[in-house]
Motif scaffolding. Structure first.
Motif, PDB file in Angstrom:
ATOM      1  N   LEU A 134      64.172   2.500   2.954  1.00 46.31           N
ATOM      2  CA  LEU A 134      65.204   3.050   3.817  1.00 46.31           C
ATOM      3  C   LEU A 134      66.541   3.024   3.077  1.00 46.31           C
ATOM      4  O   LEU A 134      66.662   2.421   2.005  1.00 46.31           O
ATOM      5  CB  LEU A 134      65.281   2.271   5.124  1.00 46.31           C
ATOM      6  CG  LEU A 134      64.017   2.358   5.993  1.00 46.31           C
ATOM      7  CD1 LEU A 134      64.064   1.347   7.133  1.00 46.31           C
ATOM      8  CD2 LEU A 134      63.828   3.776   6.540  1.00 46.31           C
ATOM      9  N   THR A 135      67.552   3.655   3.641  1.00 49.34           N
ATOM     10  CA  THR A 135      68.804   3.830   2.911  1.00 49.34           C
ATOM     11  C   THR A 135      69.637   2.560   2.834  1.00 49.34           C
ATOM     12  O   THR A 135      70.544   2.474   2.008  1.00 49.34           O
ATOM     13  CB  THR A 135      69.650   4.949   3.544  1.00 49.34           C
ATOM     14  OG1 THR A 135      69.949   4.600   4.912  1.00 49.34           O
ATOM     15  CG2 THR A 135      68.901   6.276   3.501  1.00 49.34           C
ATOM     16  N   SER A 159      64.551   1.676  13.035  1.00 45.72           N
ATOM     17  CA  SER A 159      64.800   2.638  11.971  1.00 45.72           C
ATOM     18  C   SER A 159      63.519   3.388  11.631  1.00 45.72           C
ATOM     19  O   SER A 159      62.439   2.782  11.549  1.00 45.72           O
ATOM     20  CB  SER A 159      65.324   1.940  10.703  1.00 45.72           C
ATOM     21  OG  SER A 159      66.594   1.360  10.926  1.00 45.72           O
ATOM     22  N   GLY A 202      62.124   6.446   8.833  1.00 48.71           N
ATOM     23  CA  GLY A 202      62.508   7.157   7.626  1.00 48.71           C
ATOM     24  C   GLY A 202      61.417   8.059   7.098  1.00 48.71           C
ATOM     25  O   GLY A 202      60.225   7.831   7.327  1.00 48.71           O
ATOM     26  N   GLN A 224      65.787  10.872   0.707  1.00 47.03           N
ATOM     27  CA  GLN A 224      65.539  10.008   1.849  1.00 47.03           C
ATOM     28  C   GLN A 224      66.240  10.525   3.099  1.00 47.03           C
ATOM     29  O   GLN A 224      67.416  10.906   3.055  1.00 47.03           O
ATOM     30  CB  GLN A 224      66.039   8.583   1.573  1.00 47.03           C
ATOM     31  CG  GLN A 224      65.325   7.882   0.433  1.00 47.03           C
ATOM     32  CD  GLN A 224      65.958   6.544   0.107  1.00 47.03           C
ATOM     33  OE1 GLN A 224      66.955   6.480  -0.594  1.00 47.03           O
ATOM     34  NE2 GLN A 224      65.384   5.468   0.640  1.00 47.03           N
ATOM     35  N   GLU A 226      66.806   9.290   7.256  1.00 55.05           N
ATOM     36  CA  GLU A 226      66.680   8.100   8.107  1.00 55.05           C
ATOM     37  C   GLU A 226      67.367   8.310   9.450  1.00 55.05           C
ATOM     38  O   GLU A 226      68.463   8.893   9.519  1.00 55.05           O
ATOM     39  CB  GLU A 226      67.291   6.888   7.411  1.00 55.05           C
ATOM     40  CG  GLU A 226      67.222   5.605   8.233  1.00 55.05           C
ATOM     41  CD  GLU A 226      67.910   4.432   7.550  1.00 55.05           C
ATOM     42  OE1 GLU A 226      68.444   3.574   8.270  1.00 55.05           O
ATOM     43  OE2 GLU A 226      67.915   4.384   6.298  1.00 55.05           O
ATOM     44  N   THR A 278      68.434   5.784  12.685  1.00 60.99           N
ATOM     45  CA  THR A 278      68.531   4.384  13.102  1.00 60.99           C
ATOM     46  C   THR A 278      69.215   4.295  14.457  1.00 60.99           C
ATOM     47  O   THR A 278      70.234   4.956  14.704  1.00 60.99           O
ATOM     48  CB  THR A 278      69.305   3.552  12.068  1.00 60.99           C
ATOM     49  OG1 THR A 278      68.497   3.404  10.903  1.00 60.99           O
ATOM     50  CG2 THR A 278      69.630   2.172  12.602  1.00 60.99           C
TER      51      THR A 278
END
Length: 407
Positions: free
Chosen positions: A160-161, A363, A365, A378, A380, A382
C-alpha cells in the motif's frame, strides 16, 4: 546502565580488532546488510576500482502521488506531491568485510519543516559495518533499529502507499548507535536471527542533547519453514510466488530511557523526559501468490505520559501509550496485478483517551508490478473511523494514485 553500555562497546571493539585483515579478500560482497534492507534484486550502478580496494554502488528511487481527501466537517481537497526522493550509496573500502551505506532524502515529506535551531533531516542513513562472515553484522552509525517488520522493510517494498496507523504511532525508526546482528537463515530448514542495539534514543540527526539515557533494543526472528526466497521477509507481497509455504514470527522490545520526544525517536519535543517501553510483534506468511501479515504494537511509560509546559498549563505534549493490531492479506495474479486489503485498530490507554481518539482503518489497494517493487503503479482507497471520548464519531476517507520507480 552505564556499565552495560561500556561492556557492549568493549565487546564490539575487541570483535573488530581481533579480526581485521588489510587488503583484498575473495569473500562475496552481496551487501545483504540486515540493519539497512533495501528492496532491489540488482545493485544499481556500480563502480569497482581496478585493484578492488573500493566499491561504490549508486541507487535512487522516487514516489510521486496524488490524493483526494474527504474528511468529515472539512471541505474536500486534493494533494499532489513527491512523497519520497532518495539517493543511496553503498559499498566497501579496503576490504569487502568493511562496508558503508549512505542514504539521503530530499522530498519535503522526508526532510520535514525547516525550523530555527534544528538540523535539516537530509541524512537518513550513514553507517559503517564490519561483517566478518555471513552470520555476523556489526554496525556503527545512524540507521534503522531492529523494530517492527513494516518499518524495517523499505517504504519502496510496501504493498500500500503508506505504512499503517500503528506504525505511525509506535515504530522506533532510526537512531544513532551500535548494532550487532547474528543471522542464521537457510532456505529449506528452521532458521533464526538475533539482533541487538544500543543507541542514543533521540532519533536521527539530533545534536546538542547529551544525557545519560540510552535506548536498548532486542529482536528475535524465527523462520520455522526456512527463509523466504530472495529475502522475501524484507518486502510485502509474494512476488516470488513461493513454491512451498514460508512463515516468519518476530518479536522486538525496546526500552528508551529518558526520551525527549513524544515517540521516542520521533515526534515533537516533550516538556519532561520520559522512559518508554515498546513491544513489537509480527507474523508473515507467503505461498503461491498469497501473502498475509499480522502485527501487534504496544507502548507504555512508567510515569504519567502527559507533560505540561511550566510556563503555560494549557500547552501539553504526551507520549502515545496504548496498543494496536494490523491485519493484511493479498493475492498476486500471474498478470502481476495484486489485490491488497488491510484492517487496523488503534486504542490509546485511558490516561490519554481524552486527548486522542480510538481509530479503525480499512485500506484496499490495487497494484500493477511492472518491475517488481522497483517500478509499480499503485491505487489505494482508505477509510478511517475516529471514536472520541465524548461519544462522537468522525469518518474520513481518501483515494490515492502513486507511481514508484527506482534502480
Amino acid at each position: 546502565m552505564k556499565k552495560i553500555t561500556c561492556l557492549f562497546l568493549i565487546f564490539v571493539g575487541l570483535s573488530v580488532s581481533a579480526q581485521i585483515k588489510v587488503g583484498r579478500t575473495d569473500n562475496d560482497n552481496d551487501l545483504k546488510l540486515s540493519t539497512l534492507p533495501y528492496y532491489n534484486f540488482g545493485k544499481g550502478v556500480g563502480l569497482t576500482s581496478p585493484d578492488s580496494i573500493f566499491q561504490l554502488n549508486i541507487r535512487f528511487r522516487i514516489q510521486n502521488r496524488v490524493t483526494y481527501y474527504d474528511n468529515e466537517d472539512q471541505d474536500p481537497a486534493y494533494d499532489g506531491q513527491i512523497r519520497r526522493l532518495r539517493l543511496r550509496f553503498d559499498g566497501y573500502v579496503g576490504n569487502p568485510k568493511f562496508l558503508y551505506a549512505i542514504q539521503l532524502s530530499f522530498a519535503p515529506g522526508d526532510t520535514g519543516e525547516i525550523r530555527e535551531g534544528e538540523n535539516l533531516n537530509i541524512i537518513r542513513d550513514a553507517v559503517v559495518y564490519y561483517r566478518p562472515n555471513a552470520s555476523w553484522n556489526i554496525s556503527f552509525g545512524q540507521t534503522k533499529l531492529p523494530g517492527n517488520r513494516q518499518r524495517v522493510n523499505s517504504s519502496g517494498g510496501l504493498q500500500l502507499t503508506d505504512r499503517s496507523i500503528n506504525n505511525a504511532r509506535f515504530t522506533i525508526d532510526r537512531d544513532f548507535g551500535f548494532q550487532v546482528h547474528h543471522l542464521n537463515e537457510y532456505k529449506e530448514k528452521f532458521s533464526y536471527n538475533f539482533k541487538g542495539a544500543i543507541s542514543t534514543g533521540e532519533g536521527r540527526n539530533v545534536t546538542g542533547n547529551a544525557d545519560d539515557g540510552v535506548a536498548l533494543t532486542g529482536k528475535a526472528e524465527i523462520f520455522p519453514l526456512g527463509a523466504f526466497t530472495k529475502d522475501g521477509s524484507y518486502f510485502e507481497g509474494d512476488l516470488m510466488r513461493e513454491k512451498k509455504p514460508k512463515l516468519m514470527f518476530s518479536g522486538a522490545y525496546q526500552q528508551n530511557n529518558q526520551a525527549r520526544r513524544t515517540g521516542g525517536q520521533l515526534g515533537e519535543d516533550l516538556f519532561e523526559q520520559r522512559t518508554m517501553k515498546t513491544l513489537l510483534l509480527d507474523a508473515m506468511f507467503k505461498y503461491n501468490g498469497w501473502a498475509a501479515m499480522a502485527a501487534y504494537m504496544q507502548r507504555v511509560t512508567p510515569k504519567d505520559p502527559i507533560t505540561v509546559n511550566p510556563e503555560d498549563a494549557t500547552d501539553i505534549q504526551y507520549v502515545y501509550t496504548g496498543h494496536g493490531f494490523d491485519y493484511q492479506l493479498s493475492y498476486l495474479f500471474p498478470s502481476n496485478y495484486e489485490l491488497i486489503g488491510r484492517f487496523s485498530t488503534l486504542k490509546p490507554n485511558d490516561e490519554i483517551f481524552s486527548l486522542t481518539p480510538k481509530q479503525k482503518e480499512f485500506s484496499f489497494g490495487l497494484t500493477k508490478y511492472i518491475w517488481e517493487h522497483t517500478f509499480k503503479l499503485q491505487g489505494e482507497l482508505t477509510y478511517d473511523i475516529l471514536d472520541y471520548i465524548d461519544g462522537t464519531q468522525r469518518n474520513n476517507w481518501y483515494v490515492r494514485f502513486q507511481v514508484e520507480m527506482g534502480i
